[in-house]
Design an enzyme around this catalytic site. Structure first.
Site, PDB file in Angstrom:
ATOM      1  N   GLY A  54       0.801  -1.219   0.000  1.00 11.91           N
ATOM      2  CA  GLY A  54       0.000   0.000   0.000  1.00 11.91           C
ATOM      3  C   GLY A  54       0.835   1.270   0.000  1.00 11.91           C
ATOM      4  CD  GLN A  59      -7.272  -1.445   6.602  1.00 13.52           C
ATOM      5  OE1 GLN A  59      -7.872  -2.524   6.628  1.00 13.52           O
ATOM      6  NE2 GLN A  59      -6.127  -1.271   7.239  1.00 13.52           N
ATOM      7  CB  ALA A  93      -1.572  -9.072  -1.414  1.00 15.66           C
ATOM      8  CG  HIS A  94      -0.270  -6.784   4.128  1.00 12.62           C
ATOM      9  ND1 HIS A  94      -0.444  -6.364   5.423  1.00 12.62           N
ATOM     10  CD2 HIS A  94       0.032  -5.669   3.425  1.00 12.62           C
ATOM     11  CE1 HIS A  94      -0.220  -5.062   5.506  1.00 12.62           C
ATOM     12  NE2 HIS A  94       0.066  -4.603   4.295  1.00 12.62           N
ATOM     13  CB  THR A 132      13.012  -9.409 -11.121  1.00 13.42           C
ATOM     14  OG1 THR A 132      14.223  -9.003 -11.760  1.00 13.42           O
ATOM     15  CG2 THR A 132      12.581 -10.759 -11.649  1.00 13.42           C
ATOM     16  CB  CYS A 190       0.862   2.734  10.384  1.00 12.53           C
ATOM     17  SG  CYS A 190       0.648   1.377   9.263  1.00 12.53           S
TER      18      CYS A 190
HETATM   19  C1  LIG Z   1      -5.626   2.736   4.748  1.00  7.49           C
HETATM   20  C2  LIG Z   1      -4.219   2.261   4.595  1.00  7.49           C
HETATM   21  N1  LIG Z   1      -3.457   2.765   3.625  1.00  7.49           N
HETATM   22  C3  LIG Z   1      -2.196   2.354   3.444  1.00  7.49           C
HETATM   23  C4  LIG Z   1      -1.617   1.406   4.237  1.00  7.49           C
HETATM   24  C5  LIG Z   1      -0.200   1.002   4.007  1.00  7.49           C
HETATM   25  O1  LIG Z   1      -0.151  -0.264   3.426  1.00  7.49           O
HETATM   26  P1  LIG Z   1       1.167  -1.163   3.536  1.00  7.49           P
HETATM   27  O2  LIG Z   1       1.343  -1.510   4.964  1.00  7.49           O
HETATM   28  O3  LIG Z   1       0.860  -2.354   2.669  1.00  7.49           O
HETATM   29  O4  LIG Z   1       2.299  -0.370   2.999  1.00  7.49           O
HETATM   30  C6  LIG Z   1      -2.378   0.849   5.280  1.00  7.49           C
HETATM   31  C7  LIG Z   1      -1.788  -0.154   6.193  1.00  7.49           C
HETATM   32  O5  LIG Z   1      -2.145  -0.232   7.335  1.00  7.49           O
HETATM   33  C8  LIG Z   1      -3.717   1.287   5.459  1.00  7.49           C
HETATM   34  O6  LIG Z   1      -4.474   0.812   6.436  1.00  7.49           O
END
Ligand SMILES: Cc1ncc(COP(=O)(O)O)c(C=O)c1O
Length: 397
Positions: A74, A180, A201-202, A237, A335
């Site tokens: 993301g 999300q 994907a996660h 790659t 985060c």
């Molecule tokens: C709304 C949102 N955007 C972006 C991200 C960032 O994604 P990633 O952790 O895959 O970099 C997150 C991850 O928590 C998210 O909840």
């Protein structure tokens, strides 16, 4: 590491890989491990596998295979969309909601260093962007708008179609952070008034390390990582096995939605849990009500918890107490817990933007569900939260 006894209720941070995802990745890596750019048979097998999964993902997301750019997740998708717009677009004004993910704030800060003016769009108490305010700001030099569809901390869904329609009228490029949302509701890129859309994907039981930026045909971007892959938009790659896992995860999620008439069946589980939690003293919902017209992520509960004296309790301490009692939840977003986007001491910038005071903004608790959770897993959670609340209130902070 053996499986932990905790029941995992932190889907919005990351979701445990589904068995079918692990199998698809193992198969792809065994059979298609080579570099898809190589011209020998091994390379062609990898290129074929990658193309098959690209088309499958594109079909489920409602875009063309040529509109899908694989990235690492993301955060990279968001940076590519925002920072990559500088160049093709002259520096101007970029609008972001005040409740974006830290990755979007970081990308906007990078734009500011390149001469862009960054403005934050105010939100109401539910975290919803004010459309009239947005419309007033959609005048020159505004050239770019970025809004997250589903807010990870408080579950708010933004009116993406209405925002996109306003951006179209004003001729302004529009990026949506759908990290999300993908997997929890249908995303049909072709029918959305959106130029760029990010996903990872996660969050839907796929692997970490892969995500996608959907790029509408004709929307030009300056790549962050140069190279010939992904139509020159993202060098490196291609991770064929990770893409196979992503495709398998989206297929599983899509099947679940289809089996329930397009709606996420987790909403029913969430509604029951929320009703049970709200019977506890001192527990309030933050973000929109599930039946609010604004809408809420179907697998998401965000709470503010007050002690017996009515004062908000620290979310992080509640999280630790709940972990001791067997439940893995989070305070705000993972985060923000890591520091970025958070004020001091775990204060949530998102709750502050929604008008909560600093003490309330430190008391956020998030419970996010996934298909691995059963009603029996949740049966003991209200009692555990009540005990956690008492121990946090009694122990000096
Ligand atoms: C709304 C949102 N955007 C972006 C991200 C960032 O994604 P990633 O952790 O895959 O970099 C997150 C991850 O928590 C998210 O909840």
């Amino acid at each position: 590491m053996p499986p932990l006894p905790e029941i995992y209720l932190d889907a919005c941070a990351t979701a445990p890989p589904a068995e079918a995802v692990l199998e698809a990745m193992a198969r792809a890596h065994r059979e298609a491990w080579a570099n898809p750019s190589s011209l020998h048979g091994h390379g062609l097998a990898a290129a074929e596998r990658l193309e098959r999964d690209r088309q499958a993902l594109a079909a489920r997301l409602g875009c063309g295979g040529d509109e899908l750019v694989f990235v690492s997740g993301g955060s990279e998708a968001i940076h590519t969309a925002l920072v990559g717009s500088d160049g093709p677009l002259e520096p101007g004004r970029v609008l972001l909601s005040a409740v974006e993910h830290p990755a979007s704030h970081a990308a906007a800060a990078a734009l500011a260093r390149r001469g862009w003016e960054v403005q934050l769009l105010p939100v109401d108490r539910r975290g919803v962007v004010d459309l009239e305010d947005l419309q007033r700001r959609l005048t020159p030099p505004t050239r770019l708008v970025s809004v997250l569809w589903g807010q990870s901390e408080v579950g708010t869904l933004q009116p993406i179609e209405a925002i996109g329609a306003l951006c179209r009228q004003a001729g302004v490029r529009f990026h949506v952070d759908a990290v999300q949302v993908v997997g929890h509701r249908r995303v049909d890129f072709n029918r959305l008034p959106v130029d760029l859309l990010s996903c990872a994907a996660h969050k839907l039981q796929g692997p970490r390390g892969v995500g996608a930026l959907l790029v509408r045909r004709g929307v030009l971007l300056e790549p962050l990582v140069g190279g010939a892959q992904e139509g020159g938009r993202r060098g490196g790659t291609e991770p064929v096995a990770l893409v196979a896992g992503f495709a398998a995860a989206l297929e599983l999620a899509d099947r679940r939605l289809t089996a329930h008439g397009g709606d996420d069946p987790l909403a029913a589980l969430r509604d029951q849990l929320l009703a049970d939690l709200r019977r506890l003293e001192g527990v309030r919902l933050s973000g929109p009500e599930p039946d609010d017209p604004a809408g809420r992520l179907p697998h998401h509960i965000s709470l503010l918890v007050d002690g017996p004296d009515g004062r908000p309790l620290g979310g992080r301490r509640l999280v630790r107490e709940l972990a001791r009692r067997g439940y893995a939840v989070s305070s705000g977003s993972a985060c923000a817990s890591a520091g970025a986007g958070a004020g001091s001491g775990g204060t949530s910038a998102v709750l502050l933007a929604m008008g909560y005071d600093p003490a309330e903004a430190s008391s956020g608790l998030r419970i996010s569900l996934g298909p691995w959770v059963s009603p029996a897993d949740l049966a003991g959670l209200p009692a555990a939260l009540e005990l956690a609340r008492r121990s946090v209130a009694e122990a000096p902070g």
